[in-house]
Design a protein around this motif. Structure first.
Motif, PDB file in Angstrom:
ATOM      1  N   TYR A 173     -47.027  19.616  76.752  1.00 58.71           N
ATOM      2  CA  TYR A 173     -47.437  20.634  77.736  1.00 58.71           C
ATOM      3  C   TYR A 173     -48.576  20.170  78.635  1.00 58.71           C
ATOM      4  N   SER A 174     -49.518  19.449  78.057  1.00 63.05           N
ATOM      5  CA  SER A 174     -50.714  19.090  78.821  1.00 63.05           C
ATOM      6  C   SER A 174     -50.476  17.894  79.740  1.00 63.05           C
ATOM      7  N   ARG A 175     -49.298  17.292  79.668  1.00 61.55           N
ATOM      8  CA  ARG A 175     -49.083  16.067  80.437  1.00 61.55           C
ATOM      9  C   ARG A 175     -48.381  16.326  81.758  1.00 61.55           C
ATOM     10  N   SER A 176     -48.609  15.440  82.711  1.00 62.48           N
ATOM     11  CA  SER A 176     -47.950  15.627  84.003  1.00 62.48           C
ATOM     12  C   SER A 176     -47.317  14.317  84.466  1.00 62.48           C
ATOM     13  N   ASP A 177     -46.819  13.524  83.502  1.00 64.46           N
ATOM     14  CA  ASP A 177     -46.118  12.292  83.866  1.00 64.46           C
ATOM     15  C   ASP A 177     -44.694  12.349  83.339  1.00 64.46           C
ATOM     16  N   PRO A 178     -43.792  12.974  84.129  1.00 60.37           N
ATOM     17  CA  PRO A 178     -42.423  13.219  83.659  1.00 60.37           C
ATOM     18  C   PRO A 178     -41.758  11.966  83.088  1.00 60.37           C
ATOM     19  N   ALA A 179     -41.945  10.832  83.733  1.00 57.92           N
ATOM     20  CA  ALA A 179     -41.285   9.618  83.259  1.00 57.92           C
ATOM     21  C   ALA A 179     -41.812   9.235  81.878  1.00 57.92           C
ATOM     22  N   GLY A 180     -43.111   9.324  81.697  1.00 59.53           N
ATOM     23  CA  GLY A 180     -43.714   9.002  80.408  1.00 59.53           C
ATOM     24  C   GLY A 180     -43.252   9.966  79.332  1.00 59.53           C
ATOM     25  N   ILE A 181     -43.094  11.242  79.706  1.00 60.60           N
ATOM     26  CA  ILE A 181     -42.654  12.242  78.729  1.00 60.60           C
ATOM     27  C   ILE A 181     -41.241  11.926  78.260  1.00 60.60           C
ATOM     28  N   VAL A 182     -40.373  11.585  79.204  1.00 56.77           N
ATOM     29  CA  VAL A 182     -38.991  11.242  78.850  1.00 56.77           C
ATOM     30  C   VAL A 182     -38.983  10.040  77.913  1.00 56.77           C
ATOM     31  N   ALA A 183     -39.787   9.035  78.240  1.00 53.28           N
ATOM     32  CA  ALA A 183     -39.837   7.828  77.410  1.00 53.28           C
ATOM     33  C   ALA A 183     -40.340   8.170  76.008  1.00 53.28           C
ATOM     34  N   ASP A 184     -41.364   9.013  75.927  1.00 52.51           N
ATOM     35  CA  ASP A 184     -41.906   9.376  74.620  1.00 52.51           C
ATOM     36  C   ASP A 184     -40.920  10.212  73.815  1.00 52.51           C
ATOM     37  N   LEU A 185     -40.156  11.053  74.524  1.00 54.88           N
ATOM     38  CA  LEU A 185     -39.157  11.859  73.823  1.00 54.88           C
ATOM     39  C   LEU A 185     -38.125  10.934  73.173  1.00 54.88           C
ATOM     40  N   GLU A 186     -37.735   9.912  73.900  1.00 53.93           N
ATOM     41  CA  GLU A 186     -36.793   8.949  73.347  1.00 53.93           C
ATOM     42  C   GLU A 186     -37.382   8.251  72.120  1.00 53.93           C
ATOM     43  N   ARG A 187     -38.639   7.887  72.234  1.00 51.69           N
ATOM     44  CA  ARG A 187     -39.321   7.220  71.142  1.00 51.69           C
ATOM     45  C   ARG A 187     -39.360   8.133  69.902  1.00 51.69           C
ATOM     46  N   VAL A 188     -39.683   9.400  70.129  1.00 50.02           N
ATOM     47  CA  VAL A 188     -39.747  10.355  69.013  1.00 50.02           C
ATOM     48  C   VAL A 188     -38.369  10.533  68.389  1.00 50.02           C
ATOM     49  N   HIS A 189     -37.344  10.590  69.235  1.00 50.37           N
ATOM     50  CA  HIS A 189     -35.986  10.733  68.712  1.00 50.37           C
ATOM     51  C   HIS A 189     -35.557   9.512  67.910  1.00 50.37           C
ATOM     52  N   GLU A 190     -36.025   8.336  68.347  1.00 52.19           N
ATOM     53  CA  GLU A 190     -35.711   7.118  67.597  1.00 52.19           C
ATOM     54  C   GLU A 190     -36.389   7.138  66.228  1.00 52.19           C
ATOM     55  N   LEU A 191     -37.659   7.561  66.259  1.00 48.84           N
ATOM     56  CA  LEU A 191     -38.446   7.605  65.034  1.00 48.84           C
ATOM     57  C   LEU A 191     -37.921   8.687  64.093  1.00 48.84           C
ATOM     58  N   LEU A 192     -37.484   9.804  64.669  1.00 45.32           N
ATOM     59  CA  LEU A 192     -37.055  10.961  63.885  1.00 45.32           C
ATOM     60  C   LEU A 192     -35.697  11.437  64.372  1.00 45.32           C
ATOM     61  N   PRO A 193     -34.646  10.688  64.044  1.00 47.90           N
ATOM     62  CA  PRO A 193     -33.310  10.988  64.583  1.00 47.90           C
ATOM     63  C   PRO A 193     -32.847  12.406  64.252  1.00 47.90           C
ATOM     64  N   ARG A 194     -33.310  12.937  63.136  1.00 54.81           N
ATOM     65  CA  ARG A 194     -32.947  14.294  62.745  1.00 54.81           C
ATOM     66  C   ARG A 194     -33.264  15.317  63.844  1.00 54.81           C
ATOM     67  N   LEU A 195     -34.377  15.078  64.522  1.00 53.77           N
ATOM     68  CA  LEU A 195     -34.800  16.015  65.562  1.00 53.77           C
ATOM     69  C   LEU A 195     -33.822  16.029  66.727  1.00 53.77           C
ATOM     70  N   TYR A 196     -33.244  14.873  66.992  1.00 49.34           N
ATOM     71  CA  TYR A 196     -32.272  14.815  68.083  1.00 49.34           C
ATOM     72  C   TYR A 196     -31.016  15.590  67.708  1.00 49.34           C
ATOM     73  N   GLU A 197     -30.563  15.380  66.464  1.00 50.97           N
ATOM     74  CA  GLU A 197     -29.374  16.103  65.993  1.00 50.97           C
ATOM     75  C   GLU A 197     -29.577  17.615  66.047  1.00 50.97           C
ATOM     76  N   ARG A 198     -30.814  18.027  65.784  1.00 50.05           N
ATOM     77  CA  ARG A 198     -31.074  19.464  65.675  1.00 50.05           C
ATOM     78  C   ARG A 198     -31.721  20.042  66.914  1.00 50.05           C
ATOM     79  N   ARG A 199     -31.662  19.324  68.028  1.00 50.43           N
ATOM     80  CA  ARG A 199     -32.508  19.714  69.161  1.00 50.43           C
ATOM     81  C   ARG A 199     -32.268  21.126  69.662  1.00 50.43           C
TER      82      ARG A 199
END
Ligand SMILES: Nc1ncnc2c1ncn2[C@@H]1O[C@H](COP(=O)(O)OP(=O)(O)OP(=O)(O)O)[C@@H](O)[C@H]1O
Ligand SMILES: [Mg+2]
Lengths: 307, 240
Positions: free
Chosen positions: B108-134
């Protein structure tokens, strides 16, 4: 004339107005857990402000719809400022006070606003000019006016807009997160004060529109019109499940329909013993029945305790 | 970015009391950039109070210096923007928001859309369960999944320092193992971690240093290995 269809039309009109006002109660409750009993007065201020703008404009020959638009616009701005001020002055200082304190303040604010309106606009009933063509249209044996069509359409648009805002935007997400757990939302960077202020401002804008609608619909506005309207809308919010946006919309429409049908048929039902002026009784009767069987309202979920 | 010798987090004489009863009686400690530090202690020792005070969720006295800035004067919502994230005791996921929405709240506090997308991918890689249950509501996740979500959500804020309060609480052993694997993986990416745990052995096996709390005070501070070997710790916290 088809009474049933006619009462459905009347009920939808009235219900749209209740729904807009009920949303204000339910949004504030959802986020602060408090009933903003001053909300009905915001509706009243909206109506009288719009009237104050409309009268001179219409008198100067501005076409009715334009005058109505201008009046509504000013009413919206004034009510947004008022909602913002109410939160700041009456509720924010009591954020951590016992529950009863903000309730008392709410009643106080309500009285202050009524007195203020009485001083500005007097005790008289003001007639609200007919700004849209008055000739009703035929609809399957019933009649519907342009004003009624406008009320329902505008209400639907506003509710759809609100639903989009709350469910589809970053801000709406922050509102829902704050409603669920302000502390955790704060950890995400959400300033709860902004969200709370915004909630009051949005609710007040809806109330302003409802105020214009109700006084245009009945052709009348006065300083204590907010009380019973607020009470009905609050009833609608509770009926739908307070804190639930869809519930407020549904509860509002339902209450409008019940009242209209009740008013249309109460004479027949009681063999002429009770007249349509008993329509108010219906609203509260239905509320009591619903609360007996579903204490959290028709659409209110039993929210499980936080982990 | 921090100058040499200055810790990432430096806490001095932190005091917290609940209605006149002292829960933290002036504790001082520090966390260096890049390390994982464990804070252990029995029930009621003051671990949660410490983290809450750091996250400005509790009024506290004393000084909290984070990246050279005094936090004690800041509101809670200003912290994530400065790089401090708390995963609270009991996870605190937004039950009525979907998994995906919880994760975007983390950013919420961030304003770098590209960085957010990249981090979301990273989180999904780290925690694949979250992607399945998104699309699922967070309230319908299992306890372990909620802990993963809380962790992923905190990472979406790209914190410098991650405060974790009892990540193993209420989880089955296999899940505890998974959660701690994830915590190690996060730490390996350079995120500094302050880990509060009741499971002292696990905490000390995961962290490099540790502090032991008792009744609102820090009574021991040492490397994790030495604490694991310390007879006092073994007796009081490792059940030996
Ligand atoms: N909201 C509160 N009101 C009053 N006392 C509190 C409150 N929260 C914590 N305390 C007290 O402060 C002390 C420290 O509590 P804290 O939650 O920080 O301990 P903890 O180390 O996190 O314990 P646990 O391992 O059980 O989570 C305890 O004695 C507790 O009873
Ligand atoms: Mg704790």
């Amino acid at each position: 004339m088809d009474t049933f269809l006619q009462q459905i039309i009347n009920g939808l009109t009235l219900g749209s107005i209740y729904a807009l006002v009920a949303l204000g109660y339910t949004m504030v409750y959802g986020i602060l857990g408090l009933i903003n009993f001053a909300h009905g007065e915001v509706v009243m201020i909206g109506a009288l402000t719009a009237l104050a703008v409309i009268k001179p404009l219409a008198g100067a020959g501005l076409p009715g719809p334009l005058a109505l638009l201008a009046g509504a616009a000013v009413a919206i701005l004034v009510c947004m400022a008022l909602g913002f001020a109410i939160e700041r002055v009456a509720y924010r200082p009591l954020r951590h006070a016992p529950r009863l304190a903000p309730l008392i303040t709410a009643i106080g604010v309500s009285m202050v606003l009524q007195q203020l309106a009485m001083i500005i606009w007097g005790r008289n009933y003001h007639s609200f000019p007919a700004l849209l063509p008055a000739t009703p249209r035929e609809l399957g044996g019933a009649q519907i006016t342009d004003l009624q069509i406008m009320i329902v359409v505008v209400a639907i648009l506003m509710m759809a807009g609100l639903a989009l805002l709350v469910n589809r935007t970053r801000l709406g997400r922050a509102m829902r997160a704050t409603a669920e757990n302000p502390e955790i939302a704060g950890l995400m960077g959400v300033d709860a004060n902004h969200i709370i202020a915004l909630t009051f401002v949005i609710g007040s804008a809806l109330a302003a529109v409802a105020g214009v609608m109700v006084s245009a619909n009945y052709g009348i506005a006065h300083y204590n019109m907010g009380f019973i309207l607020g009470l009905k809308a609050f009833t609608a919010a509770v009926l739908g499940g307070i804190g639930n946006l869809a519930g407020a919309m549904f509860g509002g429409i339902l209450l409008g329909l019940i009242e209209a049908l009740g008013a249309g048929y109460i004479g027949d039902l009681t063999g002429g013993f009770l007249g349509s002026d008993y329509q108010d009784v219906f609203a509260f009767f239905v509320l009591i029945v619903v609360l007996i069987f579903r204490p959290s309202g028709l659409m209110g979920e039993k929210v499980s305790e936080r982990a | 970015m921090s100058s040499p010798g200055v810790p990432l987090l430096e806490v001095l004489n932190l005091e917290v009391s609940y209605g006149g009863i002292a829960a933290l009686k002036g504790i001082s400690f520090a966390v260096e950039e890049g390390e994982m530090v464990a804070l252990i202690g029995a029930n009621g020792a003051g671990k949660t109070s410490t983290l809450k005070a750091l996250a400005r969720l509790l009024p506290a006295r004393g000084s909290i210096r984070f990246r050279g800035e005094e936090l004690a004067a800041l509101p809670s919502h200003a912290l994530i923007g400065r790089g401090l994230a708390l995963v609270p005791e009991g996870r605190g996921v937004f039950a009525r928001l979907s998994v995906a929405e919880n994760l975007s709240m983390g950013a919420y506090s961030r304003s770098d859309p590209a960085g957010i997308v990249a981090d979301l991918e990273r989180v999904h890689e780290l925690l694949p369960r979250l992607y399945e249950r998104r699309r699922q509501l967070a309230g319908t996740l299992s306890g372990g999944e909620q802990q993963m979500l809380a962790l992923g959500r905190a990472l979406m804020g790209r914190p410098k320092l991650l405060l974790l309060d009892e990540p193993s609480m209420g989880l089955a052993p296999l899940m505890v193992h998974q959660v701690f694997e994830t915590i190690r993986a996060v730490a390996a990416t350079g995120v500094t971690v302050l880990l509060v745990e009741q499971n002292a052995r696990l905490a000390l096996e995961t962290a490099s240093r540790g502090y032991v709390m008792e009744s609102g005070r820090i009574i021991l501070a040492d490397s994790a290995a030495l604490l694991l070997a310390d007879p006092r710790v073994r007796e009081a916290y490792l059940g030996e």
